[in-house]
Write a protein that holds these residues in place. Structure first.
Motif, PDB file in Angstrom:
ATOM      1  N   ALA A 155      12.313   2.602  61.696  1.00 47.37           N
ATOM      2  CA  ALA A 155      13.513   2.471  62.537  1.00 47.37           C
ATOM      3  C   ALA A 155      14.681   3.231  61.920  1.00 47.37           C
ATOM      4  N   LEU A 156      14.758   3.239  60.589  1.00 47.56           N
ATOM      5  CA  LEU A 156      15.801   4.015  59.908  1.00 47.56           C
ATOM      6  C   LEU A 156      15.649   5.503  60.235  1.00 47.56           C
ATOM      7  N   VAL A 157      14.429   6.015  60.125  1.00 47.06           N
ATOM      8  CA  VAL A 157      14.172   7.425  60.417  1.00 47.06           C
ATOM      9  C   VAL A 157      14.465   7.724  61.892  1.00 47.06           C
ATOM     10  N   GLU A 158      14.070   6.812  62.774  1.00 47.72           N
ATOM     11  CA  GLU A 158      14.348   7.013  64.203  1.00 47.72           C
ATOM     12  C   GLU A 158      15.852   7.078  64.466  1.00 47.72           C
ATOM     13  N   GLY A 159      16.613   6.303  63.702  1.00 46.66           N
ATOM     14  CA  GLY A 159      18.074   6.376  63.805  1.00 46.66           C
ATOM     15  C   GLY A 159      18.591   7.734  63.370  1.00 46.66           C
ATOM     16  N   TRP A 160      18.017   8.284  62.309  1.00 50.36           N
ATOM     17  CA  TRP A 160      18.407   9.632  61.868  1.00 50.36           C
ATOM     18  C   TRP A 160      18.104  10.654  62.953  1.00 50.36           C
ATOM     19  N   ILE A 161      16.935  10.525  63.571  1.00 49.49           N
ATOM     20  CA  ILE A 161      16.581  11.456  64.648  1.00 49.49           C
ATOM     21  C   ILE A 161      17.556  11.307  65.816  1.00 49.49           C
ATOM     22  N   GLY A 162      17.921  10.071  66.117  1.00 50.00           N
ATOM     23  CA  GLY A 162      18.849   9.808  67.215  1.00 50.00           C
ATOM     24  C   GLY A 162      20.223  10.423  66.992  1.00 50.00           C
ATOM     25  N   ALA A 163      20.581  10.625  65.729  1.00 55.15           N
ATOM     26  CA  ALA A 163      21.892  11.215  65.396  1.00 55.15           C
ATOM     27  C   ALA A 163      21.779  12.718  65.150  1.00 55.15           C
ATOM     28  N   ARG A 164      20.723  13.340  65.707  1.00 54.97           N
ATOM     29  CA  ARG A 164      20.455  14.752  65.405  1.00 54.97           C
ATOM     30  C   ARG A 164      21.584  15.685  65.818  1.00 54.97           C
ATOM     31  N   ASP A 165      22.248  15.401  66.940  1.00 52.10           N
ATOM     32  CA  ASP A 165      23.311  16.314  67.388  1.00 52.10           C
ATOM     33  C   ASP A 165      24.501  16.291  66.422  1.00 52.10           C
TER      34      ASP A 165
ATOM     35  N   ASP B 208      10.223   3.456  44.011  1.00 54.46           N
ATOM     36  CA  ASP B 208      11.483   4.193  43.869  1.00 54.46           C
ATOM     37  C   ASP B 208      11.275   5.695  44.087  1.00 54.46           C
ATOM     38  N   ASP B 209      10.101   6.198  43.688  1.00 51.62           N
ATOM     39  CA  ASP B 209       9.790   7.604  43.940  1.00 51.62           C
ATOM     40  C   ASP B 209       9.617   7.855  45.441  1.00 51.62           C
ATOM     41  N   LEU B 210       8.979   6.915  46.127  1.00 52.94           N
ATOM     42  CA  LEU B 210       8.813   7.044  47.577  1.00 52.94           C
ATOM     43  C   LEU B 210      10.176   7.022  48.274  1.00 52.94           C
ATOM     44  N   ALA B 211      11.073   6.163  47.783  1.00 55.71           N
ATOM     45  CA  ALA B 211      12.424   6.105  48.355  1.00 55.71           C
ATOM     46  C   ALA B 211      13.134   7.442  48.160  1.00 55.71           C
ATOM     47  N   LEU B 212      12.948   8.032  46.988  1.00 55.27           N
ATOM     48  CA  LEU B 212      13.565   9.327  46.707  1.00 55.27           C
ATOM     49  C   LEU B 212      13.020  10.403  47.652  1.00 55.27           C
ATOM     50  N   THR B 213      11.717  10.365  47.909  1.00 58.65           N
ATOM     51  CA  THR B 213      11.110  11.314  48.845  1.00 58.65           C
ATOM     52  C   THR B 213      11.700  11.145  50.242  1.00 58.65           C
ATOM     53  N   LEU B 214      11.833   9.893  50.672  1.00 62.38           N
ATOM     54  CA  LEU B 214      12.357   9.616  52.017  1.00 62.38           C
ATOM     55  C   LEU B 214      13.802  10.094  52.167  1.00 62.38           C
ATOM     56  N   VAL B 215      14.650   9.701  51.224  1.00 67.31           N
ATOM     57  CA  VAL B 215      16.070  10.040  51.332  1.00 67.31           C
ATOM     58  C   VAL B 215      16.287  11.533  51.109  1.00 67.31           C
ATOM     59  N   SER B 216      15.487  12.144  50.230  1.00 67.88           N
ATOM     60  CA  SER B 216      15.563  13.602  50.058  1.00 67.88           C
ATOM     61  C   SER B 216      15.190  14.310  51.355  1.00 67.88           C
ATOM     62  N   GLY B 217      14.170  13.776  52.040  1.00 75.24           N
ATOM     63  CA  GLY B 217      13.785  14.351  53.323  1.00 75.24           C
ATOM     64  C   GLY B 217      14.928  14.310  54.317  1.00 75.24           C
ATOM     65  N   TYR B 218      15.632  13.177  54.340  1.00 71.29           N
ATOM     66  CA  TYR B 218      16.775  13.041  55.255  1.00 71.29           C
ATOM     67  C   TYR B 218      17.883  14.024  54.892  1.00 71.29           C
ATOM     68  N   GLN B 219      18.224  14.084  53.602  1.00 70.90           N
ATOM     69  CA  GLN B 219      19.299  14.985  53.187  1.00 70.90           C
ATOM     70  C   GLN B 219      18.928  16.431  53.475  1.00 70.90           C
TER      71      GLN B 219
ATOM     72  N   ARG C 230       7.827  14.143  61.167  1.00 67.36           N
ATOM     73  CA  ARG C 230       6.942  14.290  59.997  1.00 67.36           C
ATOM     74  C   ARG C 230       7.105  13.109  59.047  1.00 67.36           C
ATOM     75  N   LEU C 231       8.344  12.659  58.844  1.00 65.39           N
ATOM     76  CA  LEU C 231       8.581  11.494  57.981  1.00 65.39           C
ATOM     77  C   LEU C 231       7.941  10.238  58.570  1.00 65.39           C
ATOM     78  N   LEU C 232       7.997  10.101  59.885  1.00 69.08           N
ATOM     79  CA  LEU C 232       7.374   8.934  60.527  1.00 69.08           C
ATOM     80  C   LEU C 232       5.862   8.949  60.301  1.00 69.08           C
ATOM     81  N   ARG C 233       5.242  10.129  60.428  1.00 65.79           N
ATOM     82  CA  ARG C 233       3.798  10.232  60.180  1.00 65.79           C
ATOM     83  C   ARG C 233       3.481   9.921  58.717  1.00 65.79           C
TER      84      ARG C 233
END
Length: 200
Positions: A91-101, A153-164, A185-188
């Motif tokens: 849901a966090l990632v979906e929120g990021w996608i929703g704010a794409r514009d 914590d490494d997985l969290a870093l991967t996720l947030v790095s992906g977002y940034q 891709r992050l959702l998959r």
């Protein structure tokens, strides 16, 4: 009997309006290009009122970072309503996608501020921006930990790095589709992570 609003409550509401306006304007224009008059205009208050609540622009930047932190807390509190940590992360990632514009136009609110503030020689505002990102990393790490995954914590870093990264590229290329493609891709990726067997 009077209908007048308590002066302290009115002052608190005006300060909050200024703080929210600062968060929006600083995200859109950056620290150097933003004036106190810009923030006063966005908050719809006289510019003289800004100085009553905030003596310097740095104080307003600090307040804007606190606003970003509070907004993050609101988001994660909503996500916590789901019982499944994986669903929270998705849901966090979906929120990021929703704010794409917004991301394509201005980048990540906290990330862009952190980069800009790091270029300054004075102050500790860059550390304050980093602390907001740290809160997101910590929250994401808790979700991966709850899933029983190794190296949360490494997985969290991967996720947030992906977002940034996707926010930066979407902004640099002015292409919101970057957020959609990388977010998908992050959702998959989140779906592919195998939780530990609770019996093991």
């Amino acid at each position: 009997m009077t209908n007048s609003v308590n002066p302290r409550a009115r002052a608190s509401e005006k300060r909050r309006r200024l703080t929210r306006a600062a968060a929006r304007v600083l995200h859109e224009q950056g620290v150097e290009r933003t004036t106190l008059a810009d923030i006063a205009r966005e908050a719809e208050v006289p510019v003289g009122n800004v100085y009553y609540y905030f003596k310097t622009k740095d104080e307003l930047v600090s307040a804007a970072l606190a606003e970003h932190s509070a907004h993050l807390d609101e988001i994660t509190a909503r996500l916590e309503q789901s019982d499944d940590p994986r669903d929270r992360l998705k849901a966090l990632v979906e929120g990021w996608i929703g704010a794409r514009d917004v991301a394509a136009r201005y980048g990540c609110p906290t990330g862009t501020l952190a980069v800009e503030l790091d270029k300054r020689a004075d102050g500790t505002l860059d550390a304050e921006a980093g602390a907001v990102i740290r809160r997101l990393l910590d929250w994401a790490g808790q979700q991966f930990r709850a899933l029983g995954l190794a190296h949360p914590d490494d997985l969290a870093l991967t996720l947030v790095s992906g977002y940034q990264g996707m926010s930066l590229l979407a902004n640099a290329l002015r292409d919101p589709d970057v957020m959609t493609r990388e977010g998908t891709r992050l959702l998959r990726w989140l779906d592919s992570l195998e939780s530990a067997d609770p019996q093991s």
